[in-house]
Enzyme design. Structure first.
Site, mmCIF file in Angstrom:
data_model
loop_
_atom_site.group_PDB
_atom_site.id
_atom_site.type_symbol
_atom_site.label_atom_id
_atom_site.label_comp_id
_atom_site.label_asym_id
_atom_site.label_seq_id
_atom_site.Cartn_x
_atom_site.Cartn_y
_atom_site.Cartn_z
ATOM 1 N N MET A 53 -7.760 7.966 10.408
ATOM 2 C CA MET A 53 -8.457 8.535 9.253
ATOM 3 C C MET A 53 -9.421 9.624 9.700
ATOM 4 O O MET A 53 -10.518 9.744 9.165
ATOM 5 C CB MET A 53 -9.211 7.424 8.486
ATOM 6 C CG MET A 53 -8.282 6.356 7.921
ATOM 7 S SD MET A 53 -9.142 4.878 7.360
ATOM 8 C CE MET A 53 -9.354 3.984 8.916
ATOM 9 N N ASP A 62 0.831 -1.198 0.000
ATOM 10 C CA ASP A 62 0.000 0.000 0.000
ATOM 11 C C ASP A 62 0.870 1.253 0.000
ATOM 12 O O ASP A 62 2.071 1.192 0.197
ATOM 13 C CB ASP A 62 -0.854 0.033 1.279
ATOM 14 C CG ASP A 62 -1.923 -1.043 1.274
ATOM 15 O OD1 ASP A 62 -2.328 -1.462 0.181
ATOM 16 O OD2 ASP A 62 -2.340 -1.438 2.372
ATOM 17 N N LYS A 101 -3.571 3.369 -2.068
ATOM 18 C CA LYS A 101 -4.765 4.178 -2.037
ATOM 19 C C LYS A 101 -4.317 5.614 -1.850
ATOM 20 O O LYS A 101 -3.651 5.924 -0.884
ATOM 21 C CB LYS A 101 -5.646 3.764 -0.860
ATOM 22 C CG LYS A 101 -6.028 2.309 -0.901
ATOM 23 C CD LYS A 101 -6.374 1.812 0.475
ATOM 24 C CE LYS A 101 -6.614 0.304 0.417
ATOM 25 N NZ LYS A 101 -6.959 -0.231 1.737
ATOM 26 N N GLY A 148 0.527 -1.078 5.913
ATOM 27 C CA GLY A 148 0.981 -0.149 6.953
ATOM 28 C C GLY A 148 0.444 -0.558 8.313
ATOM 29 O O GLY A 148 -0.653 -1.099 8.421
HETATM 30 N N1 SAH Z 1 -3.366 -0.721 9.453
HETATM 31 C C1 SAH Z 1 -2.938 0.609 9.808
HETATM 32 C C2 SAH Z 1 -4.062 1.625 9.670
HETATM 33 C C3 SAH Z 1 -4.530 1.812 8.257
HETATM 34 S S1 SAH Z 1 -5.757 3.053 8.121
HETATM 35 C C4 SAH Z 1 -2.366 0.593 11.237
HETATM 36 O O1 SAH Z 1 -2.518 -0.409 11.924
HETATM 37 O O2 SAH Z 1 -1.760 1.574 11.639
HETATM 38 C C5 SAH Z 1 -4.786 4.467 7.716
HETATM 39 C C6 SAH Z 1 -4.714 5.432 8.876
HETATM 40 O O3 SAH Z 1 -3.783 4.992 9.844
HETATM 41 C C7 SAH Z 1 -4.258 6.835 8.531
HETATM 42 O O4 SAH Z 1 -5.296 7.609 7.980
HETATM 43 C C8 SAH Z 1 -3.827 7.349 9.883
HETATM 44 O O5 SAH Z 1 -4.936 7.725 10.663
HETATM 45 C C9 SAH Z 1 -3.205 6.107 10.486
HETATM 46 N N2 SAH Z 1 -1.745 6.056 10.291
HETATM 47 C C10 SAH Z 1 -1.045 5.113 9.666
HETATM 48 N N3 SAH Z 1 0.279 5.366 9.718
HETATM 49 C C11 SAH Z 1 0.414 6.521 10.401
HETATM 50 C C12 SAH Z 1 1.525 7.330 10.804
HETATM 51 N N4 SAH Z 1 2.780 6.994 10.496
HETATM 52 N N5 SAH Z 1 1.278 8.471 11.495
HETATM 53 C C13 SAH Z 1 0.031 8.814 11.824
HETATM 54 N N6 SAH Z 1 -1.062 8.106 11.475
HETATM 55 C C14 SAH Z 1 -0.867 6.982 10.773
#
Ligand code: SAH
Length: 284
Positions: A198, A63, A85, A116
């Protein structure tokens, strides 16, 4: 801010581990597909297992949130497929992603689906695992450090605290349609920490709804943008100043909103409003 990472050391560390253990996956056959959490950005926050799967992969389907530094651990010959995305526009549909994973796994390739944070926290990892299993493939899920944990640590915010927060709630800011509305009364209950994923675009409404359901306007809040990366920003504010903070600082995704007494611990570069000790701290 974290200290600059040293990917070379980490790489050696991974190589040393591999030398002591057998190869993580068997000879080419259909699967298992590894659904791997890449953590929040800092490559040193990868798990050892994630690193091993990444280094062994023939195909990596990833992603947008997966950092380049993490992808750099892939074998030079590995095929990297971006299915990211960008601001709501999906480069590939979920069906296309599912078909891609299935196709490569059936062709006998070692497939890593790299996501992520943690793949099972707002990551659709569950849907992808279900689809692969429904088609007879074995799935291995490798957890990752989710944004809430990574950002909180990087910002100096303890998610729970015996004096301030006895629960943590991870919630998506996406629920805007009436039928998708969260339980605002539950979220507004004091004595807990909310981490909103988000939630940048809906920050104003979130703050307004929480206050309307009884959460004190002066409740500390923090915004962590691009947490654990070199570009991390931490903004400290209060619930009633959250929307203005997000707008004035021009906060962009990825960012998490942390709301609750513990947000007062945020090691922000500039504290925009002095957080008062909220009522919830006294109530515990
Ligand atoms: N699976 C991911 C979340 C995916 S949804 C997890 O467990 O972290 C995507 C959202 O995750 C983003 O919109 C933000 O709110 C958050 N996010 C992911 N990486 C981030 C980062 N490095 N710093 C701040 N928010 C983050």
């Amino acid at each position: 801010m974290r200290a600059p990472s040293d990917p070379i050391d980490l790489h050696r560390h991974g190589a040393a581990l591999r030398a002591r253990r057998p190869a993580p996956l068997g000879p080419a056959s259909a699967g298992p597909v590894a659904i791997v959490g890449a953590g929040p950005g800092d490559p040193e926050l990868l798990t050892v297992k994630a690193l091993r799967r990444l280094e062994a992969a023939d195909v990596i389907v990833h992603d947008r949130l997966v950092s380049g530094e993490v992808l750099a651990f892939a074998r030079p010959g590995a095929e990297r497929i971006y299915v990211g995305k960008a601001a709501g526009a999906h480069a590939k549909t979920q069906e296309q992603i599912n078909a891609l994973l299935l196709g490569h796994a059936r062709a006998g390739r070692r497939v890593v689906r790299l996501k992520g944070g943690d793949p099972f926290v707002f990551g659709r990892g569950g849907e992808e695992a279900e689809h692969l299993r429904a088609h007879g493939l074995e799935v291995e899920v490798v957890p990752g450090i989710t944004a809430a944990a990574g950002c909180a640590a990087a910002a100096g915010i303890p998610l729970t605290h015996r004096d301030h927060a006895h629960a943590v709630t991870l919630v998506t800011g996406h629920g805007t349609a009436p039928e998708a509305e969260p339980d605002w009364a539950g979220l507004a209950r004091p004595g807990q920490t909310l981490v909103i994923y988000m939630g940048v675009a809906t920050a104003a409404r979130t703050a307004e709804r929480l206050i309307a359901h009884g959460l004190a306007p002066e409740t500390p809040a923090a915004v962590v943008e691009k947490g654990t990366t070199e570009e991390q920003r931490v903004l400290a504010t209060r619930l009633d100043g959250l929307a203005a903070t997000v707008a004035e600082a021009g906060v962009r995704a990825p960012a998490v909103l942390v709301i609750g007494a513990v947000a007062a611990y945020a090691e922000a570069a500039d504290r925009l409003a002095e957080p008062a000790v909220p009522a919830c701290a006294a109530a515990l």
